[in-house]
Design a protein around this motif. Sequence first.
Motif, PDB file in Angstrom:
ATOM      1  N   VAL A 487       0.843  -1.188   0.000  1.00  0.00           N
ATOM      2  CA  VAL A 487       0.000   0.000   0.000  1.00  0.00           C
ATOM      3  C   VAL A 487       0.881   1.242   0.000  1.00  0.00           C
ATOM      4  O   VAL A 487       1.769   1.388   0.853  1.00  0.00           O
ATOM      5  N   GLU A 488       0.639   2.123  -0.947  1.00  0.00           N
ATOM      6  CA  GLU A 488       1.328   3.418  -0.962  1.00  0.00           C
ATOM      7  C   GLU A 488       0.692   4.349   0.078  1.00  0.00           C
ATOM      8  O   GLU A 488      -0.521   4.536   0.087  1.00  0.00           O
ATOM      9  N   ILE A 489       1.523   4.915   0.948  1.00  0.00           N
ATOM     10  CA  ILE A 489       1.067   5.915   1.922  1.00  0.00           C
ATOM     11  C   ILE A 489       1.681   7.249   1.514  1.00  0.00           C
ATOM     12  O   ILE A 489       2.890   7.360   1.318  1.00  0.00           O
ATOM     13  N   TRP A 490       0.844   8.251   1.384  1.00  0.00           N
ATOM     14  CA  TRP A 490       1.308   9.535   0.870  1.00  0.00           C
ATOM     15  C   TRP A 490       2.308  10.190   1.820  1.00  0.00           C
ATOM     16  O   TRP A 490       2.290   9.930   3.032  1.00  0.00           O
ATOM     17  N   PRO A 491       3.211  11.020   1.304  1.00  0.00           N
ATOM     18  CA  PRO A 491       4.291  11.591   2.130  1.00  0.00           C
ATOM     19  C   PRO A 491       3.786  12.360   3.346  1.00  0.00           C
ATOM     20  O   PRO A 491       2.693  12.954   3.332  1.00  0.00           O
ATOM     21  N   THR A 492       4.604  12.345   4.381  1.00  0.00           N
ATOM     22  CA  THR A 492       4.273  13.049   5.612  1.00  0.00           C
ATOM     23  C   THR A 492       5.527  13.643   6.227  1.00  0.00           C
ATOM     24  O   THR A 492       6.644  13.415   5.743  1.00  0.00           O
ATOM     25  N   CYS A 493       5.327  14.388   7.313  1.00  0.00           N
ATOM     26  CA  CYS A 493       6.454  14.965   8.047  1.00  0.00           C
ATOM     27  C   CYS A 493       6.040  15.195   9.494  1.00  0.00           C
ATOM     28  O   CYS A 493       4.995  15.793   9.757  1.00  0.00           O
ATOM     29  N   ILE A 494       6.858  14.713  10.420  1.00  0.00           N
ATOM     30  CA  ILE A 494       6.660  14.997  11.833  1.00  0.00           C
ATOM     31  C   ILE A 494       7.970  14.734  12.579  1.00  0.00           C
ATOM     32  O   ILE A 494       8.716  13.810  12.231  1.00  0.00           O
ATOM     33  N   VAL A 495       8.240  15.565  13.586  1.00  0.00           N
ATOM     34  CA  VAL A 495       9.343  15.317  14.509  1.00  0.00           C
ATOM     35  C   VAL A 495       8.726  14.816  15.808  1.00  0.00           C
ATOM     36  O   VAL A 495       8.008  15.556  16.498  1.00  0.00           O
ATOM     37  N   LEU A 496       8.983  13.548  16.125  1.00  0.00           N
ATOM     38  CA  LEU A 496       8.412  12.940  17.323  1.00  0.00           C
ATOM     39  C   LEU A 496       9.326  13.188  18.522  1.00  0.00           C
ATOM     40  O   LEU A 496      10.496  12.797  18.503  1.00  0.00           O
ATOM     41  N   PRO A 497       8.847  13.821  19.582  1.00  0.00           N
ATOM     42  CA  PRO A 497       9.657  13.932  20.794  1.00  0.00           C
ATOM     43  C   PRO A 497       9.816  12.566  21.465  1.00  0.00           C
ATOM     44  O   PRO A 497       9.090  11.615  21.172  1.00  0.00           O
ATOM     45  N   GLU A 498      10.760  12.484  22.358  1.00  0.00           N
ATOM     46  CA  GLU A 498      10.953  11.259  23.133  1.00  0.00           C
ATOM     47  C   GLU A 498       9.639  10.848  23.793  1.00  0.00           C
ATOM     48  O   GLU A 498       8.914  11.676  24.351  1.00  0.00           O
ATOM     49  N   GLY A 499       9.316   9.567  23.711  1.00  0.00           N
ATOM     50  CA  GLY A 499       8.121   9.046  24.347  1.00  0.00           C
ATOM     51  C   GLY A 499       6.906   8.974  23.445  1.00  0.00           C
ATOM     52  O   GLY A 499       5.888   8.377  23.818  1.00  0.00           O
ATOM     53  N   TYR A 500       6.980   9.547  22.256  1.00  0.00           N
ATOM     54  CA  TYR A 500       5.856   9.485  21.332  1.00  0.00           C
ATOM     55  C   TYR A 500       5.883   8.171  20.542  1.00  0.00           C
ATOM     56  O   TYR A 500       6.914   7.497  20.461  1.00  0.00           O
ATOM     57  N   ARG A 501       4.757   7.825  19.955  1.00  0.00           N
ATOM     58  CA  ARG A 501       4.620   6.581  19.212  1.00  0.00           C
ATOM     59  C   ARG A 501       3.989   6.859  17.846  1.00  0.00           C
ATOM     60  O   ARG A 501       3.308   7.863  17.661  1.00  0.00           O
ATOM     61  N   ILE A 502       4.204   5.927  16.941  1.00  0.00           N
ATOM     62  CA  ILE A 502       3.447   5.929  15.689  1.00  0.00           C
ATOM     63  C   ILE A 502       2.568   4.688  15.660  1.00  0.00           C
ATOM     64  O   ILE A 502       2.821   3.702  16.379  1.00  0.00           O
ATOM     65  N   ALA A 503       1.534   4.742  14.846  1.00  0.00           N
ATOM     66  CA  ALA A 503       0.627   3.609  14.713  1.00  0.00           C
ATOM     67  C   ALA A 503       0.129   3.555  13.283  1.00  0.00           C
ATOM     68  O   ALA A 503       0.100   4.566  12.572  1.00  0.00           O
TER      69      ALA A 503
END
Length: 573
Positions: A487-503
């Motif tokens: 599956v193609e997921i369109w481009p993104t941008c984020i700076v995750l601080p310590e302790g953050y998660r992705i899902a």
Amino acid sequence: MIIERDVEIRMDDGVCLRADVFRPDDAAKVPVIMTAGPYGKGVAYQDHYKASWDWMTNRHPSLLKGSQHNYVTWETVDPEIWVRWGYAVVRVDSRGSGRSPGYLDIVSPRETKDFYEAIEWAGVQEWSNGKVGLNGISYYAITQWNVASLQPPHLAAIIPWEGASDFYRDFARHGGILSNKFFQTWYPRQILAVQHGNPQGPMDPWLNERSTGPAEYSGTELENNRSNTLANLRAREMDDTWYRERSADWENITVPFLSAANWAGCGLHPRGNFTAFKEAASTRKWLEVHPGRHEEWFLLDYGMDLQKRFLDYHLKGIENGWNDEPPVWLHIRRPFQEEAELRKETAWPLERTRWVPFYLSANDGGLDTAQPRENAATAFVAGTGNVRFLSAPVKEETEITGPLALTLFISSSAEDADLFVTLQAFSPEMKEVTYVGSVDPAAPLSQGWLRASHRKLCPQRSTPWQPWHTHDEKQSLTPGAIVEVVVEIWPTCIVLPEGYRIAVDIRGRDFQRDDAETIYKGSGPWLHDDTSDRPAWLAEAKISIHTGYDHPSRLIVPVISAAGNNANDPQPA
């Protein structure tokens, strides 16, 4: 300034399009900024798009300073400002729309040919310096890609601001799934309302006549004088010549361009802006990416200054240093912060990207860089359920910027499966990170879609981090059999601080938050619920996600090394 209304521009078949021309009140020859489209050159922004105008002016009281806002229209430049800057502004009603007669067929080859001829007309007017630039948002950006493919001799530079470029992949069918809901709301309000001859068309406050011209057509006459675009979209599940004729031809786009994308515009525009920068033949091209609402940054001081510098350089020959600017301008997003920091780069995707695989685990719903050894599966009913895979908290600040790809090993109880994928981020307290999107007030990080029977990839155009589906062959599933899809997921941008998660959230229907209090609930207006394209049996299908040693379902994530450091190994494991 000199204002000329309903100027006739004759096409090669004798049809005369109507244009409004705004130009300096002197004898100087000036470059031209042109738009051509179906939204009505005589439709006032403040009237027909009042909610947007009120939001913009309330949020930005100094919007378009120096202008009295007397001539603003939706998604186009303000002539009060640009004429003062030494440009002529030309707005053309495309064939069959506004005050231009003819057969209405949006984004069609005929419309593109008309645009070519309008550009050439403007290039030889006595008040023109012979250089025509294009600058506009959305529809007025989409048509720029198409006409640039024809290489009009007087076209000198373009700024497609948030504009799709592939009518199939960006607009009509996400991953092969019909994107009908947006079309069913946008088309009547913004296209049919200003079809030429519509007796109910909005008033042109400058002419004090209908913006749709003096002719009055019946409902049947109006219907017979336009193409049924939605019927074409429904009938054409696979990519074909009809879609290609309405899409950019990258090999033939050689004009200098500034491609401006919106991080939170999933569902329509940003994919086209990123693709253009990567694939267009032009050797003088820039990519700019910003946050915010769809119509917002185009009219802010930042956007106006950016456009002026680019066009001053290419249309006026002003040596303002533009040609020395890095080719990629990114506004870097952080959680729960409205402001974004501008950072300039040399390439897209970024040269120091580490393509990190995060493996899905059906056993615990985890998302981890270590591949689970034990085979497992988790399932959901397409029309009602979903599964979410959540990473551990990051141990240090981590930037994710770029396109993503999700490889899944799936099985379905039916002969097909529609997959809707949403990338999310969460704080340590599990509060979701959202952004004001181009339309949706709480957009997730990114999204992707795929109809499993459309899983065929082009080996030449696909990369491990960005699949390219051919959509030329339907490969039905065997119920219960496991297949690999990407599956193609369109481009993104984020700076995750310590302790953050992705899902990553996976379901068989559009992502929507049940607790959302706005009309849009996470996917904006880009919903996919056409019963002719998505029959009931698709919603009833049970979809299983398989993980583990034999089925390495994984998300390829673009992790960015610190500035100045290049990735040692840019390929995913």
